[in-house]
Design a protein around this motif. Structure first.
Motif, PDB file in Angstrom:
ATOM      1  N   ILE A  19      60.996  87.118   4.772  1.00  0.00           N
ATOM      2  CA  ILE A  19      60.319  86.265   3.794  1.00  0.00           C
ATOM      3  C   ILE A  19      58.807  86.286   4.029  1.00  0.00           C
ATOM      4  N   LEU A  20      58.410  86.297   5.293  1.00  0.00           N
ATOM      5  CA  LEU A  20      56.992  86.247   5.651  1.00  0.00           C
ATOM      6  C   LEU A  20      56.304  87.609   5.557  1.00  0.00           C
ATOM      7  N   GLY A  21      57.057  88.666   5.194  1.00  0.00           N
ATOM      8  CA  GLY A  21      56.417  89.941   4.881  1.00  0.00           C
ATOM      9  C   GLY A  21      56.592  91.060   5.881  1.00  0.00           C
ATOM     10  N   THR A  22      57.455  90.895   6.870  1.00  0.00           N
ATOM     11  CA  THR A  22      57.659  91.996   7.820  1.00  0.00           C
ATOM     12  C   THR A  22      58.691  92.973   7.277  1.00  0.00           C
ATOM     13  N   SER A  23      58.656  94.181   7.808  1.00  0.00           N
ATOM     14  CA  SER A  23      59.715  95.143   7.492  1.00  0.00           C
ATOM     15  C   SER A  23      61.003  94.688   8.182  1.00  0.00           C
ATOM     16  N   ARG A  24      62.133  95.215   7.736  1.00  0.00           N
ATOM     17  CA  ARG A  24      63.408  94.853   8.367  1.00  0.00           C
ATOM     18  C   ARG A  24      63.422  95.280   9.830  1.00  0.00           C
ATOM     19  N   TYR A  25      62.847  96.428  10.132  1.00  0.00           N
ATOM     20  CA  TYR A  25      62.864  96.936  11.508  1.00  0.00           C
ATOM     21  C   TYR A  25      62.067  96.012  12.430  1.00  0.00           C
ATOM     22  N   VAL A  26      60.878  95.604  11.980  1.00  0.00           N
ATOM     23  CA  VAL A  26      60.054  94.684  12.785  1.00  0.00           C
ATOM     24  C   VAL A  26      60.768  93.341  12.931  1.00  0.00           C
ATOM     25  N   ALA A  27      61.355  92.851  11.836  1.00  0.00           N
ATOM     26  CA  ALA A  27      62.082  91.578  11.886  1.00  0.00           C
ATOM     27  C   ALA A  27      63.212  91.647  12.900  1.00  0.00           C
ATOM     28  N   THR A  28      63.919  92.772  12.904  1.00  0.00           N
ATOM     29  CA  THR A  28      65.059  92.943  13.809  1.00  0.00           C
ATOM     30  C   THR A  28      64.601  93.022  15.264  1.00  0.00           C
ATOM     31  N   GLU A  29      63.597  93.841  15.542  1.00  0.00           N
ATOM     32  CA  GLU A  29      63.111  93.966  16.921  1.00  0.00           C
ATOM     33  C   GLU A  29      62.543  92.646  17.431  1.00  0.00           C
ATOM     34  N   PHE A  30      61.761  91.967  16.605  1.00  0.00           N
ATOM     35  CA  PHE A  30      61.171  90.707  17.055  1.00  0.00           C
ATOM     36  C   PHE A  30      62.272  89.682  17.330  1.00  0.00           C
ATOM     37  N   SER A  31      63.329  89.735  16.539  1.00  0.00           N
ATOM     38  CA  SER A  31      64.479  88.861  16.780  1.00  0.00           C
ATOM     39  C   SER A  31      65.108  89.148  18.143  1.00  0.00           C
ATOM     40  N   PHE A  32      65.215  90.438  18.493  1.00  0.00           N
ATOM     41  CA  PHE A  32      65.737  90.813  19.810  1.00  0.00           C
ATOM     42  C   PHE A  32      64.914  90.166  20.919  1.00  0.00           C
ATOM     43  N   PHE A  33      63.590  90.296  20.803  1.00  0.00           N
ATOM     44  CA  PHE A  33      62.713  89.839  21.879  1.00  0.00           C
ATOM     45  C   PHE A  33      62.705  88.314  21.996  1.00  0.00           C
ATOM     46  N   LEU A  34      62.799  87.618  20.846  1.00  0.00           N
ATOM     47  CA  LEU A  34      62.862  86.162  20.897  1.00  0.00           C
ATOM     48  C   LEU A  34      64.127  85.679  21.595  1.00  0.00           C
ATOM     49  N   ALA A  35      65.173  86.499  21.532  1.00  0.00           N
ATOM     50  CA  ALA A  35      66.440  86.105  22.144  1.00  0.00           C
ATOM     51  C   ALA A  35      66.329  85.980  23.662  1.00  0.00           C
ATOM     52  N   ILE A  36      65.423  86.763  24.266  1.00  0.00           N
ATOM     53  CA  ILE A  36      65.374  86.792  25.735  1.00  0.00           C
ATOM     54  C   ILE A  36      65.036  85.429  26.323  1.00  0.00           C
ATOM     55  N   PRO A  37      63.856  84.841  26.028  1.00  0.00           N
ATOM     56  CA  PRO A  37      63.574  83.520  26.618  1.00  0.00           C
ATOM     57  C   PRO A  37      64.457  82.416  26.036  1.00  0.00           C
ATOM     58  N   THR A  38      64.804  82.538  24.745  1.00  0.00           N
ATOM     59  CA  THR A  38      65.616  81.495  24.110  1.00  0.00           C
ATOM     60  C   THR A  38      66.978  81.368  24.772  1.00  0.00           C
ATOM     61  N   MET A  39      67.687  82.495  24.902  1.00  0.00           N
ATOM     62  CA  MET A  39      69.041  82.433  25.433  1.00  0.00           C
ATOM     63  C   MET A  39      69.065  82.246  26.944  1.00  0.00           C
ATOM     64  N   PHE A  40      68.052  82.741  27.649  1.00  0.00           N
ATOM     65  CA  PHE A  40      67.964  82.447  29.078  1.00  0.00           C
ATOM     66  C   PHE A  40      67.838  80.940  29.271  1.00  0.00           C
ATOM     67  N   GLY A  41      66.966  80.318  28.458  1.00  0.00           N
ATOM     68  CA  GLY A  41      66.762  78.880  28.578  1.00  0.00           C
ATOM     69  C   GLY A  41      68.018  78.090  28.275  1.00  0.00           C
ATOM     70  N   VAL A  42      68.708  78.443  27.184  1.00  0.00           N
ATOM     71  CA  VAL A  42      69.928  77.724  26.803  1.00  0.00           C
ATOM     72  C   VAL A  42      71.017  77.909  27.856  1.00  0.00           C
ATOM     73  N   SER A  43      71.158  79.126  28.380  1.00  0.00           N
ATOM     74  CA  SER A  43      72.195  79.399  29.383  1.00  0.00           C
ATOM     75  C   SER A  43      71.953  78.610  30.665  1.00  0.00           C
ATOM     76  N   ILE A  44      70.701  78.563  31.091  1.00  0.00           N
ATOM     77  CA  ILE A  44      70.359  77.781  32.290  1.00  0.00           C
ATOM     78  C   ILE A  44      70.650  76.300  32.051  1.00  0.00           C
ATOM     79  N   LEU A  45      70.330  75.828  30.833  1.00  0.00           N
ATOM     80  CA  LEU A  45      70.598  74.441  30.473  1.00  0.00           C
ATOM     81  C   LEU A  45      72.091  74.134  30.557  1.00  0.00           C
ATOM     82  N   LYS A  46      72.924  75.032  30.024  1.00  0.00           N
ATOM     83  CA  LYS A  46      74.366  74.812  30.018  1.00  0.00           C
ATOM     84  C   LYS A  46      74.964  74.915  31.427  1.00  0.00           C
ATOM     85  N   LEU A  47      74.453  75.875  32.214  1.00  0.00           N
ATOM     86  CA  LEU A  47      74.922  75.977  33.600  1.00  0.00           C
ATOM     87  C   LEU A  47      74.554  74.723  34.383  1.00  0.00           C
TER      88      LEU A  47
END
Length: 273
Positions: A180-208
């Motif tokens: 929606i904000l104007g990125t290509s699908r490839y950039v959107a997909t890769e950036f989504s991958f990278f956001l997952a790293i700190p996000t899911m590490f944080g959530v997993s540590i929280l749940k543990l």
């Protein structure tokens, strides 16, 4: 032994769905409604999140050189670009930290229900179809990760924060927002991958942390179940990421939208029947 087999099945589902915009939570909940692990609810709640780390490890390994700002093979400018990328990722994660983490447990307790999951699956499925048809008439203005500004990264992060609602899909909300904000699908997909790293590490540590704070400890069987789910998720996510990167170079996300709608209908039928 039976729970090991179930952990393999759930690990496969997690690895397949974590980075596809179709909601890993919705799929795992559906699978666990069909196969019940013989473990405590506290362990199962923690297990569902921690095996996501396996999927995240696939991103870390696949992109290790690209994400490593200290790589000896990189020039000074390349190292600087990598640090900038990480800074943008951290900025993008802030909305999830500020909004998502405080509400995470409340969302799990009150909105982790079949009606909510079915609704978000169908709603975002429709949005993917509508927005991709609209997007087909546009030319992306952001075609490389270097073109992503700090302001744009923050806006994408606000979309990721929507994924605290079960069934939304973290990758789905992030990819949809970036497009929606104007990125290509490839950039959107890769950036989504990278956001997952700190996000899911944080959530997993929280749940543990929550699991151990409640006075729990792993039995030998539970450790084996968690390890198997983690490793299977890692391997399957690795293969899924490589496939998805090839897919987005020649296809849009409308197919995932139709799939979400179909899955949402299945969830409704399971509720009714």
């Amino acid at each position: 032994m039976i729970d090991i087999i179930k952990a393999i099945i759930i690990g496969i589902v997690e690895g397949l769905t974590e980075f596809l915009p179709i909601s890993s939570t919705g799929h795992i909940d559906l699978v666990q409604s069909l196969i019940h692990m013989g473990q405590s609810q506290q362990f199962k709640d923690m297990f569902n999140y921690v095996i996501q780390l396996g999927a995240i490890m696939a991103v870390v390994i696949l992109y290790f050189n690209k994400l490593n700002p200290l790589a000896p093979s990189k020039s000074h400018s390349e190292k600087r670009s990598t640090w900038l990328l990480w800074a943008k990722v951290i900025v993008a994660v802030l909305p999830s930290v500020i909004i998502g983490f405080p509400l995470n447990d409340w969302m799990d307790e009150h909105l982790q229900t079949p009606p909510v999951i079915a609704t978000t699956l169908i709603l975002y499925g429709i949005l993917f179809i509508v927005i991709e048809r609209w997007n087909a008439k546009r030319t992306p203005v952001i075609n490389t990760l270097a073109d992503v500004s700090f302001q744009l990264a923050l806006c994408i992060g606000l979309f990721q924060a929507l994924s605290i609602v079960p069934g939304t899909s973290r990758s789905g909300a992030t990819i949809l927002g970036a497009i929606i904000l104007g990125t290509s699908r490839y950039v959107a997909t890769e950036f989504s991958f990278f956001l997952a790293i700190p996000t899911m590490f944080g959530v997993s540590i929280l749940k543990l942390g929550k699991f151990f704070a409640q006075g729990n400890a792993f039995t030998g069987e539970q450790f084996a179940v968690l390890a198997v789910g983690f490793i299977v998720s890692w391997i399957v996510a690795w293969l899924t990421i490589k496939w998805l990167l090839r897919f987005v170079q020649g296809h849009d996300f409308q197919g995932f939208g139709w799939y979400r709608i179909a899955l949402g209908i299945v969830v409704v039928l399971v509720m009714v029947l």
